[in-house]
Design a protein around this motif. Structure first.
Motif, PDB file in Angstrom:
ATOM      1  N   GLU A  62     161.060 111.347  13.828  1.00 10.58           N
ATOM      2  CA  GLU A  62     161.628 111.136  12.497  1.00 10.58           C
ATOM      3  C   GLU A  62     162.019 109.667  12.300  1.00 10.58           C
ATOM      4  OE1 GLU A  62     165.243 112.680   9.614  1.00 10.58           O
ATOM      5  OE2 GLU A  62     164.729 113.852  11.390  1.00 10.58           O
ATOM      6  N   ARG A  63     162.614 109.041  13.324  1.00  5.88           N
ATOM      7  CA  ARG A  63     162.952 107.614  13.221  1.00  5.88           C
ATOM      8  C   ARG A  63     161.688 106.785  13.015  1.00  5.88           C
ATOM      9  NH1 ARG A  63     166.779 109.259  17.083  1.00  5.88           N
ATOM     10  NH2 ARG A  63     165.415 108.759  18.835  1.00  5.88           N
ATOM     11  N   TRP A  64     160.624 107.124  13.742  1.00  4.20           N
ATOM     12  CA  TRP A  64     159.366 106.390  13.614  1.00  4.20           C
ATOM     13  C   TRP A  64     158.754 106.571  12.223  1.00  4.20           C
ATOM     14  CZ3 TRP A  64     156.973 108.048  18.945  1.00  4.20           C
ATOM     15  CH2 TRP A  64     157.516 107.251  19.961  1.00  4.20           C
ATOM     16  N   VAL A  65     158.851 107.767  11.651  1.00  2.00           N
ATOM     17  CA  VAL A  65     158.316 107.997  10.307  1.00  2.00           C
ATOM     18  C   VAL A  65     159.041 107.111   9.301  1.00  2.00           C
ATOM     19  CG1 VAL A  65     158.130 109.676   8.429  1.00  2.00           C
ATOM     20  CG2 VAL A  65     157.441 110.327  10.741  1.00  2.00           C
ATOM     21  N   HIS A  66     160.354 107.029   9.421  1.00  2.00           N
ATOM     22  CA  HIS A  66     161.128 106.151   8.529  1.00  2.00           C
ATOM     23  C   HIS A  66     160.703 104.697   8.704  1.00  2.00           C
ATOM     24  CE1 HIS A  66     164.002 108.956   6.728  1.00  2.00           C
ATOM     25  NE2 HIS A  66     163.968 109.587   7.883  1.00  2.00           N
ATOM     26  N   ARG A  67     160.537 104.253   9.947  1.00  2.00           N
ATOM     27  CA  ARG A  67     160.107 102.877  10.199  1.00  2.00           C
ATOM     28  C   ARG A  67     158.707 102.625   9.661  1.00  2.00           C
ATOM     29  NH1 ARG A  67     161.600 101.915  16.477  1.00  2.00           N
ATOM     30  NH2 ARG A  67     163.826 102.210  16.273  1.00  2.00           N
ATOM     31  N   ALA A  68     157.830 103.600   9.816  1.00  2.00           N
ATOM     32  CA  ALA A  68     156.432 103.440   9.397  1.00  2.00           C
ATOM     33  C   ALA A  68     156.321 103.149   7.909  1.00  2.00           C
ATOM     34  CB  ALA A  68     155.623 104.693   9.748  1.00  2.00           C
ATOM     35  N   ALA A  69     157.288 103.604   7.147  1.00  2.00           N
ATOM     36  CA  ALA A  69     157.259 103.394   5.700  1.00  2.00           C
ATOM     37  C   ALA A  69     157.535 101.949   5.305  1.00  2.00           C
ATOM     38  CB  ALA A  69     158.264 104.311   5.014  1.00  2.00           C
ATOM     39  N   VAL A  70     158.171 101.182   6.195  1.00  2.34           N
ATOM     40  CA  VAL A  70     158.586  99.825   5.816  1.00  2.34           C
ATOM     41  C   VAL A  70     158.114  98.716   6.749  1.00  2.34           C
ATOM     42  CG1 VAL A  70     160.615 100.636   4.555  1.00  2.34           C
ATOM     43  CG2 VAL A  70     160.806 100.090   7.001  1.00  2.34           C
ATOM     44  N   MET A  71     157.578  99.042   7.909  1.00  4.44           N
ATOM     45  CA  MET A  71     157.206  98.015   8.872  1.00  4.44           C
ATOM     46  C   MET A  71     155.811  97.459   8.592  1.00  4.44           C
ATOM     47  SD  MET A  71     155.428  99.528  11.781  1.00  4.44           S
ATOM     48  CE  MET A  71     154.189 100.711  11.612  1.00  4.44           C
ATOM     49  N   ASP A  72     155.525  96.295   9.207  1.00  4.48           N
ATOM     50  CA  ASP A  72     154.260  95.629   8.960  1.00  4.48           C
ATOM     51  C   ASP A  72     153.244  95.753  10.089  1.00  4.48           C
ATOM     52  OD1 ASP A  72     155.072  94.672   6.448  1.00  4.48           O
ATOM     53  OD2 ASP A  72     156.137  93.017   7.385  1.00  4.48           O
ATOM     54  N   THR A  73     153.726  96.047  11.301  1.00  2.00           N
ATOM     55  CA  THR A  73     152.826  96.173  12.450  1.00  2.00           C
ATOM     56  C   THR A  73     153.155  97.418  13.246  1.00  2.00           C
ATOM     57  OG1 THR A  73     154.237  94.960  14.004  1.00  2.00           O
ATOM     58  CG2 THR A  73     152.678  93.643  12.672  1.00  2.00           C
ATOM     59  N   ALA A  74     152.160  97.956  13.926  1.00  2.00           N
ATOM     60  CA  ALA A  74     152.389  99.141  14.755  1.00  2.00           C
ATOM     61  C   ALA A  74     153.327  98.830  15.901  1.00  2.00           C
ATOM     62  CB  ALA A  74     151.059  99.661  15.286  1.00  2.00           C
ATOM     63  N   GLU A  75     153.289  97.603  16.399  1.00  2.00           N
ATOM     64  CA  GLU A  75     154.178  97.218  17.502  1.00  2.00           C
ATOM     65  C   GLU A  75     155.647  97.307  17.098  1.00  2.00           C
ATOM     66  OE1 GLU A  75     150.185  95.986  18.280  1.00  2.00           O
ATOM     67  OE2 GLU A  75     151.448  95.539  16.556  1.00  2.00           O
ATOM     68  N   SER A  76     155.965  97.002  15.852  1.00  2.00           N
ATOM     69  CA  SER A  76     157.359  97.066  15.404  1.00  2.00           C
ATOM     70  C   SER A  76     157.829  98.526  15.239  1.00  2.00           C
ATOM     71  CB  SER A  76     157.563  96.293  14.122  1.00  2.00           C
ATOM     72  OG  SER A  76     156.797  96.829  13.070  1.00  2.00           O
ATOM     73  N   LEU A  77     156.905  99.454  15.212  1.00  2.00           N
ATOM     74  CA  LEU A  77     157.256 100.873  15.130  1.00  2.00           C
ATOM     75  C   LEU A  77     158.098 101.290  16.315  1.00  2.00           C
ATOM     76  CD1 LEU A  77     156.744 103.654  13.713  1.00  2.00           C
ATOM     77  CD2 LEU A  77     154.853 103.919  15.310  1.00  2.00           C
ATOM     78  N   LEU A  78     157.714 100.872  17.507  1.00  2.00           N
ATOM     79  CA  LEU A  78     158.380 101.318  18.729  1.00  2.00           C
ATOM     80  C   LEU A  78     159.591 100.473  19.087  1.00  2.00           C
ATOM     81  CD1 LEU A  78     155.220 102.022  20.907  1.00  2.00           C
ATOM     82  CD2 LEU A  78     156.427 103.576  19.379  1.00  2.00           C
ATOM     83  N   GLY A  79     159.750  99.337  18.424  1.00  2.00           N
ATOM     84  CA  GLY A  79     160.823  98.409  18.780  1.00  2.00           C
ATOM     85  C   GLY A  79     162.199  98.824  18.387  1.00  2.00           C
TER      86      GLY A  79
END
Length: 79
Positions: A62-79
């Protein structure tokens, strides 16, 4: 026999059914996350895709889904 209204009698059956539901829910969230990233045109390296698709922690997904909506790179998803 239709199981839609069946009341599971044993603790083992109830536990396994709940576990299966949880695993299916996590798999669905991981798939939704992949769809969001793909739709946004974000390239996802294989190692990140594998980590996301193998995750069973629905809170993390769920945290990753929220991040995926606003982040620019896949690497920042896990950060």
């Amino acid at each position: 026999m239709i199981l839609e209204h069946y009341e599971w009698q044993s603790r083992m059956a109830s536990t396994n059914r709940a576990k299966g539901f949880g695993e299916g829910f996590a798999e669905g969230m991981a798939t939704a996350l992949a769809i969001v990233l793909e739709t946004r045109g974000i390239t996802v390296p294989e190692e990140i895709r594998e980590r996301v698709m193998s995750c069973t922690d629905t809170d993390q997904l769920e945290r990753w889904v929220h991040r995926a909506a606003v982040m620019d790179t896949a690497e920042s998803l896990l950060g």
